[in-house]
Design a protein around this motif. Structure first.
Motif, short mmCIF file in Angstrom:
data_model
loop_
_atom_site.label_atom_id
_atom_site.label_comp_id
_atom_site.label_asym_id
_atom_site.label_seq_id
_atom_site.Cartn_x
_atom_site.Cartn_y
_atom_site.Cartn_z
N GLY A 84 27.10 -26.53 -36.51
CA GLY A 84 25.11 -26.90 -36.13
C GLY A 84 25.36 -27.67 -34.66
N ARG A 85 26.02 -27.54 -33.90
CA ARG A 85 25.68 -27.38 -32.40
C ARG A 85 26.43 -26.40 -31.48
N HIS A 86 24.71 -26.15 -30.16
CA HIS A 86 25.25 -25.44 -29.24
C HIS A 86 26.46 -25.23 -28.83
N TYR A 87 26.75 -23.90 -28.28
CA TYR A 87 27.93 -23.43 -27.64
C TYR A 87 28.69 -23.85 -26.82
N TYR A 88 27.22 -24.14 -26.19
CA TYR A 88 27.07 -24.68 -24.80
C TYR A 88 27.67 -26.25 -24.80
N PHE A 390 19.34 -20.33 -26.72
CA PHE A 390 20.25 -18.80 -25.97
C PHE A 390 20.88 -19.45 -24.79
N ARG A 391 22.00 -18.91 -24.57
CA ARG A 391 22.35 -18.83 -23.08
C ARG A 391 23.46 -18.10 -23.21
N TYR A 392 23.50 -16.66 -22.59
CA TYR A 392 23.95 -16.04 -22.58
C TYR A 392 24.69 -15.48 -20.69
N ARG A 393 25.61 -15.67 -20.25
CA ARG A 393 25.70 -14.78 -18.50
C ARG A 393 24.54 -15.27 -17.49
N VAL A 470 36.98 -28.15 -22.09
CA VAL A 470 38.33 -27.21 -23.07
C VAL A 470 38.12 -26.25 -21.47
N SER A 471 36.91 -25.89 -20.91
CA SER A 471 36.24 -25.41 -19.41
C SER A 471 35.88 -25.95 -18.46
N LYS A 472 35.01 -24.98 -17.30
CA LYS A 472 34.70 -25.57 -17.04
C LYS A 472 32.95 -25.59 -16.89
N TRP A 473 32.31 -26.35 -16.18
CA TRP A 473 30.16 -26.11 -16.52
C TRP A 473 30.15 -24.78 -16.23
N ARG A 474 29.20 -23.87 -16.88
CA ARG A 474 28.72 -22.70 -16.19
C ARG A 474 27.61 -22.67 -15.66
N THR A 475 27.15 -22.65 -14.70
CA THR A 475 25.32 -22.99 -14.08
C THR A 475 24.42 -21.83 -13.72
N MET A 476 23.51 -22.18 -14.43
CA MET A 476 22.73 -20.30 -14.01
C MET A 476 22.84 -20.82 -12.13
N LYS A 477 22.80 -18.94 -12.14
CA LYS A 477 22.89 -18.46 -10.51
C LYS A 477 21.10 -18.50 -10.14
#
Length: 488
Positions: A84-88, A390-393, A470-477
């Motif tokens: 029930g939580r966003h994968y990010y 939503f968040r992808y790439r 579990v992984s490094k945070w992904r910022t928007m470019k």
């Protein structure tokens, strides 16, 4: 002697009735296909692929026309489905990466605390199932990402880490380092372990005994059934190929979807036979849109038979063709037969919905992104209060009512896209200039959500000093100026 027998029979009836009255919680079955497009089922208008059992389920329950997988690929969707939580919030950016943190509060953990027996069958894709090997194509380091369902509150599991061939799943390239695991034990000899033939039947052969045992023990159950079909490698058995003669290679795709439908029918017949159909809620969906050539990153010109039903984009796109998926909900005596839902809802809503159905409670130390959709399914509410992110790439999106915003940069709004999904099914008319105030508010909302998700990703929600992301945070470019694909 005659009276003694009558007394014993009467006592047995009373005892049985008393035990059944204790089990007043509904059973839950959560089914999901892999790469099934919105338009790949009869209840959404497909006239080639035969899905009579799913169509019947639609007529007897609710058809959710505007249902989102959240992730345009599988692992992210699966993480949100169970939590029930966003994968990010968990750092599961894409397929074959990261794993489901042990600290997450899942449907299995929640219902186990409510006295349910818990089972997971089919694809897992939320971590490795071995500390020494990982499936073909996986980017996960086995030991670091070891997170099997038997360590995530499931009493019974029959799963693979990743995709397998939809026919004879125990052999072939997809099976290398990717066997079915039954409660942690890998099935290494497929010829003696009944993992040949149609894969959907193989996993249902394990799900049904789990359900039978739960009913025998008068225990409420939750069964998560995640079919591999129609993800590649796509192969249908001889019986199904005969049903689609004349359709060439597409017959394999049509056949394996038809096979899923057969197993859904088999499952429902078993529930009737066991006498628990009326007290069992079933949900059905897909993890993303159909495989094929993407619009947002078209360098993989893959051809697949799956269809989106006219929505723009496919798997790996944040357009609706990549994230709007077929969905059904059936709960006899609670959801009116023939209900059609056009309100936007998503997999994020499964956990809060099931929570209220089972009378469970949420932990108060973390945010949840979904909401109970049962009032919507029952026709009591016609609006989803929470926006759907939503968040992808490099794309971040927000669905708020009938509007959908897509952005590519935190700082630069020149590439922003706004669509009216009611009036513009193909997302071809960018109306960002028509509603500047709405765009500004939605933009602020999705960016604030991402900031909050980053805090969750760091471990804020877990109260665990030993937690490591579990992984490094992904910022928007910054969005490239030459991106013509999304600047229309």
């Amino acid at each position: 002697m005659k009276y003694i027998i009558i007394f014993i029979a009467f006592f047995s009836f009373i005892s049985s009735h008393s035990q059944n009255s204790k089990n007043n919680k509904p059973n839950i079955i959560l089914m999901m296909c892999d790469d099934l497009g919105w338009g790949d089922v009869g209840f959404n208008g497909n006239t080639i692929i035969k899905t009579p059992n799913l169509d019947k389920m639609a007529s007897e329950g609710a058809k959710l026309n505007h249902f989102y997988s959240i992730g345009p690929v599988c692992s992210p969707t699966r993480a949100s489905f169970l939590t029930g939580r966003h994968y990010y919030r968990m750092g599961i950016w894409s397929a074959n990466t990261a794993h489901l943190p042990a600290q997450e509060y899942t449907i299995a953990k929640m219902l186990k605390q409510q006295g349910y027996t818990t089972g997971h069958f089919g694809k897992w894709h939320l971590g490795t199932l071995s500390k020494t090997i990982s499936a073909k194509g996986s980017k996960r380091k086995p030991e670091v990402n070891f997170a099997p369902p038997w360590l995530r509150d499931y009493d019974d599991s029959f799963v693979t880490e990743s995709a397998v061939c939809t026919w004879d799943p125990g052999i072939g390239p997809r099976a290398k380092n990717n066997p079915y695991y039954h409660n942690g034990i890998p099935i290494k000899d497929p010829y003696n372990e009944n993992v040949l033939g149609d894969d959907s039947k193989v996993l249902m052969d394990r799900a049904i005994p789990f359900i039978q045992n739960a009913v025998k023990n008068n225990q409420p159950f939750v069964a998560v059934i995640w079919f591999h079909a129609p993800h590649e490698d796509i192969k249908a058995g001889p019986e199904y190929l005969k049903r689609y003669e004349g359709h060439g290679e597409a017959a394999h795709y049509y056949g394996c979807v038809n096979a899923v439908d057969d197993q859904v029918g088999r499952l429902r017949m078993e529930l009737e036979k066991l006498g628990v159909a009326d007290n069992t809620a079933l949900f059905f969906t897909s993890d993303n849109g159909p495989e094929g050539k993407q619009e947002m990153k078209p360098e993989r010109p893959i051809k697949r038979a799956g269809v989106t039903g006219g929505f723009r984009g496919r798997k790996r796109d944040v357009y609706d063709g990549g994230v709007r998926v077929p969905s059904l909900a059936l709960w006899p005596k609670h959801i009116k037969p023939g209900t059609v839902i056009d309100v936007p809802v998503s997999v994020l809503d499964y956990l809060p919905t099931v929570k209220n159905m089972a009378g469970a409670k949420m932990p108060n130390d973390r945010p949840f992104d979904g909401q109970d959709m049962m009032p919507i399914l029952k026709g009591k509410v016609n609006k989803h209060k929470k926006s759907i992110p939503f968040r992808y790439r490099n794309y971040a999106c927000l669905v708020k009512g009938k509007y959908k915003l897509i952005i590519e940069s935190r700082e630069d709004n020149s590439k922003d896209l706004l669509y009216n999904l009611e009036a513009d099914k193909t997302e071809s008319n960018n109306i960002v200039g028509v509603h500047p105030k709405m765009v500004s508010k939605m933009r602020d909302e999705i960016l604030k959500f991402l900031d909050d998700a980053q805090e969750s990703h760091s471990g804020r929600d877990y109260n665990d000093d030993n937690f490591i992301p579990v992984s490094k945070w992904r910022t928007m470019k910054m969005a490239p100026n030459n991106n013509k694909k999304t600047s229309q």
